[in-house]
Design a protein around this motif. Structure first.
Motif, PDB file in Angstrom:
ATOM      1  N   LEU A  83       0.833  -1.200   0.000  1.00  0.00           N
ATOM      2  CA  LEU A  83       0.000   0.000   0.000  1.00  0.00           C
ATOM      3  C   LEU A  83       0.873   1.258   0.000  1.00  0.00           C
ATOM      4  CD1 LEU A  83      -2.780   1.171  -0.005  1.00  0.00           C
ATOM      5  CD2 LEU A  83      -2.935   0.804   2.459  1.00  0.00           C
ATOM      6  N   ALA A  84       1.997   1.208   0.710  1.00  0.00           N
ATOM      7  CA  ALA A  84       2.924   2.348   0.717  1.00  0.00           C
ATOM      8  C   ALA A  84       3.488   2.603  -0.680  1.00  0.00           C
ATOM      9  CB  ALA A  84       4.052   2.090   1.715  1.00  0.00           C
ATOM     10  N   ILE A  85       3.869   1.535  -1.378  1.00  0.00           N
ATOM     11  CA  ILE A  85       4.388   1.659  -2.754  1.00  0.00           C
ATOM     12  C   ILE A  85       3.325   2.286  -3.657  1.00  0.00           C
ATOM     13  CG2 ILE A  85       5.085   0.325  -4.794  1.00  0.00           C
ATOM     14  CD1 ILE A  85       6.370  -1.709  -2.848  1.00  0.00           C
ATOM     15  N   PHE A 101       9.307  19.957  -4.074  1.00  0.00           N
ATOM     16  CA  PHE A 101       9.010  18.964  -3.034  1.00  0.00           C
ATOM     17  C   PHE A 101       9.734  17.651  -3.319  1.00  0.00           C
ATOM     18  CE2 PHE A 101       4.730  21.251  -2.843  1.00  0.00           C
ATOM     19  CZ  PHE A 101       5.166  22.086  -1.818  1.00  0.00           C
ATOM     20  N   SER A 102      10.416  17.146  -2.322  1.00  0.00           N
ATOM     21  CA  SER A 102      11.035  15.811  -2.425  1.00  0.00           C
ATOM     22  C   SER A 102      10.181  14.818  -1.654  1.00  0.00           C
ATOM     23  CB  SER A 102      12.456  15.830  -1.864  1.00  0.00           C
ATOM     24  OG  SER A 102      12.450  16.226  -0.507  1.00  0.00           O
ATOM     25  N   GLN A 103      10.119  13.596  -2.139  1.00  0.00           N
ATOM     26  CA  GLN A 103       9.367  12.562  -1.436  1.00  0.00           C
ATOM     27  C   GLN A 103      10.252  11.340  -1.246  1.00  0.00           C
ATOM     28  OE1 GLN A 103       6.515  12.029  -4.946  1.00  0.00           O
ATOM     29  NE2 GLN A 103       6.578   9.927  -4.147  1.00  0.00           N
ATOM     30  N   ILE A 104       9.980  10.574  -0.195  1.00  0.00           N
ATOM     31  CA  ILE A 104      10.784   9.390   0.090  1.00  0.00           C
ATOM     32  C   ILE A 104       9.879   8.271   0.588  1.00  0.00           C
ATOM     33  CG2 ILE A 104      11.348  10.104   2.477  1.00  0.00           C
ATOM     34  CD1 ILE A 104      14.139   8.818   1.968  1.00  0.00           C
ATOM     35  N   LEU A 105      10.184   7.059   0.183  1.00  0.00           N
ATOM     36  CA  LEU A 105       9.431   5.864   0.584  1.00  0.00           C
ATOM     37  C   LEU A 105      10.250   5.097   1.616  1.00  0.00           C
ATOM     38  CD1 LEU A 105       6.994   3.908   0.037  1.00  0.00           C
ATOM     39  CD2 LEU A 105       8.429   2.840  -1.714  1.00  0.00           C
ATOM     40  N   LEU A 106       9.693   4.894   2.798  1.00  0.00           N
ATOM     41  CA  LEU A 106      10.394   4.200   3.883  1.00  0.00           C
ATOM     42  C   LEU A 106       9.606   2.948   4.261  1.00  0.00           C
ATOM     43  CD1 LEU A 106      11.231   7.292   6.155  1.00  0.00           C
ATOM     44  CD2 LEU A 106      12.679   6.249   4.407  1.00  0.00           C
ATOM     45  N   GLY A 109      12.018  -4.543   4.181  1.00  0.00           N
ATOM     46  CA  GLY A 109      12.443  -5.373   3.062  1.00  0.00           C
ATOM     47  C   GLY A 109      13.704  -4.894   2.383  1.00  0.00           C
ATOM     48  N   ARG A 110      14.300  -3.819   2.899  1.00  0.00           N
ATOM     49  CA  ARG A 110      15.575  -3.353   2.354  1.00  0.00           C
ATOM     50  C   ARG A 110      16.411  -2.762   3.476  1.00  0.00           C
ATOM     51  NH1 ARG A 110      12.714   1.187  -1.470  1.00  0.00           N
ATOM     52  NH2 ARG A 110      12.209   2.745   0.117  1.00  0.00           N
ATOM     53  N   ASN A 111      17.676  -2.492   3.185  1.00  0.00           N
ATOM     54  CA  ASN A 111      18.620  -2.025   4.193  1.00  0.00           C
ATOM     55  C   ASN A 111      18.231  -0.640   4.703  1.00  0.00           C
ATOM     56  OD1 ASN A 111      20.833  -1.250   5.722  1.00  0.00           O
ATOM     57  ND2 ASN A 111      22.326  -2.121   4.305  1.00  0.00           N
ATOM     58  N   PRO A 112      18.013  -0.470   6.021  1.00  0.00           N
ATOM     59  CA  PRO A 112      17.631   0.847   6.550  1.00  0.00           C
ATOM     60  C   PRO A 112      18.697   1.915   6.347  1.00  0.00           C
ATOM     61  CG  PRO A 112      18.038  -0.714   8.335  1.00  0.00           C
ATOM     62  CD  PRO A 112      18.021  -1.496   7.081  1.00  0.00           C
ATOM     63  N   MET A 113      19.974   1.488   6.286  1.00  0.00           N
ATOM     64  CA  MET A 113      21.046   2.461   6.067  1.00  0.00           C
ATOM     65  C   MET A 113      20.940   3.107   4.682  1.00  0.00           C
ATOM     66  SD  MET A 113      22.761   3.111   8.629  1.00  0.00           S
ATOM     67  CE  MET A 113      23.899   4.147   7.741  1.00  0.00           C
ATOM     68  N   GLU A 114      20.406   2.355   3.711  1.00  0.00           N
ATOM     69  CA  GLU A 114      20.183   2.928   2.385  1.00  0.00           C
ATOM     70  C   GLU A 114      19.145   4.050   2.460  1.00  0.00           C
ATOM     71  OE1 GLU A 114      19.126  -0.108  -0.375  1.00  0.00           O
ATOM     72  OE2 GLU A 114      20.971  -1.271  -0.074  1.00  0.00           O
ATOM     73  N   ASP A 115      18.111   3.845   3.279  1.00  0.00           N
ATOM     74  CA  ASP A 115      17.093   4.881   3.470  1.00  0.00           C
ATOM     75  C   ASP A 115      17.682   6.113   4.142  1.00  0.00           C
ATOM     76  OD1 ASP A 115      15.088   3.362   2.316  1.00  0.00           O
ATOM     77  OD2 ASP A 115      14.492   2.436   4.207  1.00  0.00           O
ATOM     78  N   GLN A 122      18.873  13.326  -0.623  1.00  0.00           N
ATOM     79  CA  GLN A 122      17.786  13.930  -1.387  1.00  0.00           C
ATOM     80  C   GLN A 122      16.787  14.698  -0.540  1.00  0.00           C
ATOM     81  OE1 GLN A 122      15.941  10.847  -3.697  1.00  0.00           O
ATOM     82  NE2 GLN A 122      17.867  10.093  -4.536  1.00  0.00           N
ATOM     83  N   GLY A 123      16.767  14.408   0.779  1.00  0.00           N
ATOM     84  CA  GLY A 123      15.746  14.976   1.640  1.00  0.00           C
ATOM     85  C   GLY A 123      14.441  14.215   1.521  1.00  0.00           C
ATOM     86  N   GLY A 124      13.424  14.676   2.251  1.00  0.00           N
ATOM     87  CA  GLY A 124      12.122  14.009   2.208  1.00  0.00           C
ATOM     88  C   GLY A 124      11.050  14.912   2.785  1.00  0.00           C
ATOM     89  N   ASN A 125      10.579  15.872   1.967  1.00  0.00           N
ATOM     90  CA  ASN A 125       9.520  16.774   2.438  1.00  0.00           C
ATOM     91  C   ASN A 125       8.219  16.023   2.689  1.00  0.00           C
ATOM     92  OD1 ASN A 125      10.759  19.108   0.015  1.00  0.00           O
ATOM     93  ND2 ASN A 125      11.293  19.012   2.160  1.00  0.00           N
ATOM     94  N   ILE A 126       8.000  14.966   1.907  1.00  0.00           N
ATOM     95  CA  ILE A 126       6.809  14.119   2.115  1.00  0.00           C
ATOM     96  C   ILE A 126       7.296  12.688   2.300  1.00  0.00           C
ATOM     97  CG2 ILE A 126       4.596  13.361   1.192  1.00  0.00           C
ATOM     98  CD1 ILE A 126       4.671  15.835  -0.667  1.00  0.00           C
ATOM     99  N   ILE A 127       6.948  12.089   3.423  1.00  0.00           N
ATOM    100  CA  ILE A 127       7.350  10.714   3.727  1.00  0.00           C
ATOM    101  C   ILE A 127       6.147   9.788   3.600  1.00  0.00           C
ATOM    102  CG2 ILE A 127       8.144   9.144   5.556  1.00  0.00           C
ATOM    103  CD1 ILE A 127       9.836  11.396   6.680  1.00  0.00           C
ATOM    104  N   VAL A 128       6.330   8.711   2.851  1.00  0.00           N
ATOM    105  CA  VAL A 128       5.340   7.622   2.817  1.00  0.00           C
ATOM    106  C   VAL A 128       6.015   6.422   3.474  1.00  0.00           C
ATOM    107  CG1 VAL A 128       3.865   6.180   1.380  1.00  0.00           C
ATOM    108  CG2 VAL A 128       4.408   8.517   0.646  1.00  0.00           C
TER     109      VAL A 128
END
Length: 585
Positions: A83-85, A101-106, A109-115, A122-128
């Protein structure tokens, strides 16, 4: 303490099913963009995502102080990765026109350090995000990212599928996240169903909230159908050992269409997913469940793009997921809760489209139809089992005999199904004591009955295990079989070395039992002291002995003379013991 006033509930009526999206959004967007917190409820597939994406962008555009790279202006929290995707994809269609506006998907299922690195770059003005990953990043201050300081400028928080977020496993993470967020914000709760827990959150966490609920035209609010009106709901009554054959027959008859097939557990998805892959040809069959890690996102994205195919899944795909052109939702196992039934069905007939759903039920579960009709307002039609269907269970057995992986998957699936059945929310209908385990085992094409507490002490004359020694079944995968043989050799060697030696394994257990008894004895003594009991341990033991003698007398095991003699002897022995103690003192 601030007062919270509640705006009256708004009921929107509509006639054509495809207008539900416009009505819901026209009711929600203006209120959310104003200084209102929103608790919105609408039938599944009514366009809830746009109802919060558009206000988020509008609110951020109206800000006097523009957001910096590391400032978070909006957070959207949702229960599942899929649903997040999906929300992230919808959001990206809009943000590409607003490069500021920058957005980021957290998500997991993947390495948290990559996030962390992506956010810093890149920043993340909007987080999903999903709750677990977001909470994890809030607590990761050692990696050079202080997310708590980044959210001080937060304007909007959205909880999508809010009732699911409050389920066990999400509530603790959600509470931890809310502690990091500023109190002065706009909050939106979006869900297809309203629960008591959700009502509590509305009262506790929302300021000046307004409730929005989309209802059908001409239907009373208390009698509202909770599934889309263009959805046809069917049920099929068949025995446990006929269900799989009926499912395969149905899927073979509808090869050109797109299906979701729901099972109750991850192990059932693993087992039946492989079985369907082998038995239904020229159809793309994929499996997805909550215990998958890295493959989930790829499978979900790929299946959404397919024009047809079968997705075998658990309830991880039941909430809010928008997969285009799903023709049939097949519920091989009824869900653990009635609300989950509605959400499963809602994967088809979305936003005015037509769709169908079919649930398979055992004969003893037929009253579930009336329960759904009353509790969830779901009208159901019966679909009769097809006659002269091929019996594919012998093929499944052959697959298990040829590959240990299939044999083990089948055993795990059976065990997980029984355990899930025992925990069913509607336990007056789904009663484990009514299950025909022999028929169920045949339906799973088991080679033998597994050892589990639920089957202890039961015999199954209607189930015939195979004559083959199941220990001799090998894995098709040569590496797995090599590892298995190595373990078997190690166990054999260990048994030979320990042959004839005394085992002291039970000593530890005995000491634990002794400690437990001592603890119980102390607790009993303490309780007697607290209650003011004047009965000493010796008197209690005497009383117990007298009671035992009396029971033996009543059963005719001893005569009255023997009873009196033993009774007198016991009391004399105690008196002599007391005299001895006194004389020694």
């Amino acid at each position: 303490m601030c007062q919270r006033s509640f705006t009256s509930v708004r009921f929107i009526t509509f006639s054509p099913a495809h207008l539900v999206l416009l009505f819901f959004q026209s009711a929600t967007i203006p209120l959310f963009m104003s200084n209102k917190d929103v608790a919105a409820e609408a039938v599944t597939g009514s366009g809830k995502t746009l109802a919060f994406v558009i206000p988020i962008l509008e609110i951020l555009l109206r800000r006097e102080e523009k957001l910096k790279k590391m400032q978070v202006g909006a957070i959207i929290i949702t229960p599942t990765r899929e649903l997040a995707i999906q929300i992230d994809e919808v959001l990206s269609h809009f943000t590409k026109h607003f490069p500021m506006f920058s957005q980021i998907l957290l998500i997991g299922g993947r390495n948290p350090m990559e996030d962390v690195e992506k956010f810093k770059e890149q920043g993340g003005n909007i987080i999903v995000a999903t709750p677990g990953r977001l909470e994890d990043l809030f607590r990761r201050k050692a990696e050079g990212l202080d997310l708590a300081s980044c959210v001080k400028a937060l304007d909007v928080l959205v909880l999508d599928e809010a009732d699911r977020l409050l389920d066990m496993g999400f509530e603790a993470s959600l509470n931890a996240i809310l502690d990091f967020l500023p109190k002065q914000r706009r909050t939106g709760l979006f869900s297809a169903t309203q629960t008591q827990e959700l009502e509590s959150l509305v009262r506790a966490g929302l300021r000046n909230p307004v409730r929005i609920s989309v209802k059908e035209k001409g239907v009373a609010a208390s009698n509202t159908q909770k599934t889309p009106t263009r959805l046809e709901n069917f049920y099929m009554i068949c025995k446990a050992d006929e269900k799989f054959n009926q499912l395969v027959h149905f899927l073979r008859q509808h090869k050109q269409e797109k299906h979701l097939v729901f099972f109750s557990t991850c192990a059932c998805v693993e087992y039946y997913g492989k079985a369907l892959e082998s038995l239904i040809k020229q159809v793309k069959i994929m499996s997805i469940h909550g215990k998958m890690k890295h493959k989930r996102n790829k499978i979900f994205t790929e299946f959404r793009k397919l024009p047809g195919g079968i997705l075998v899944c658990t309830d991880v795909m039941a909430r809010g997921i928008d997969i285009p052109e799903v023709h049939w939702v097949l519920q091989y196992d009824p869900p653990s809760s009635a609300s989950a039934f509605v959400h499963r069905c809602g994967r088809t007939a979305r936003i005015g489209n037509v769709g169908s759903a079919l649930v398979f039920l055992l004969p003893m579960e037929e009253s579930y139809i009336n329960f759904l009709s009353i509790n969830q307002k779901c009208p159901m039609q019966e679909m009769k089992p097809q006659t002269n269907v091929l019996d594919l269970l012998p093929k499944l057995k052959s697959m298990a005999l040829a590959d240990r992986a299939v044999f083990e998957k089948g055993m795990k699936a059976f065990v997980s199904y029984v355990q899930a059945y025992a925990k069913h929310e509607c336990n007056l209908i789904f009663r484990i004591k009514d299950l025909d385990f022999a028929s169920l085992a045949r339906g799973f094409a088991l080679l033998k009955m597994p050892k589990m507490p639920e089957l202890r002490g039961k015999c199954f004359p209607d189930f015939t295990p195979v004559t083959v020694n199941t220990d001799s079944i090998s894995f098709k995968d040569k590496n797995r079989e090599k590892q298995r043989q190595k373990k078997l050799e190690e166990l054999k060697k260990e048994r030979e070395e320990n042959q004839g030696k005394k085992k002291f394994v039970k000593n530890k257990a005995w000491s634990k039992q002794k400690a437990k008894r001592e603890k119980k004895k102390k607790v009993t003594a303490k309780r007697r002291r607290e209650e003011g009991s004047d009965i000493e341990d010796e008197d209690m033991e005497e009383l117990l002995n007298d009671t035992r003698l009396l029971k033996r007398l009543k059963r005719g095991k001893i005569s009255e003379e023997e009873f009196e003699k033993k009774l007198t002897g016991n009391h004399r022995l105690k008196a002599e013991t007391v005299e001895d103690i006194d004389s020694e003192g």
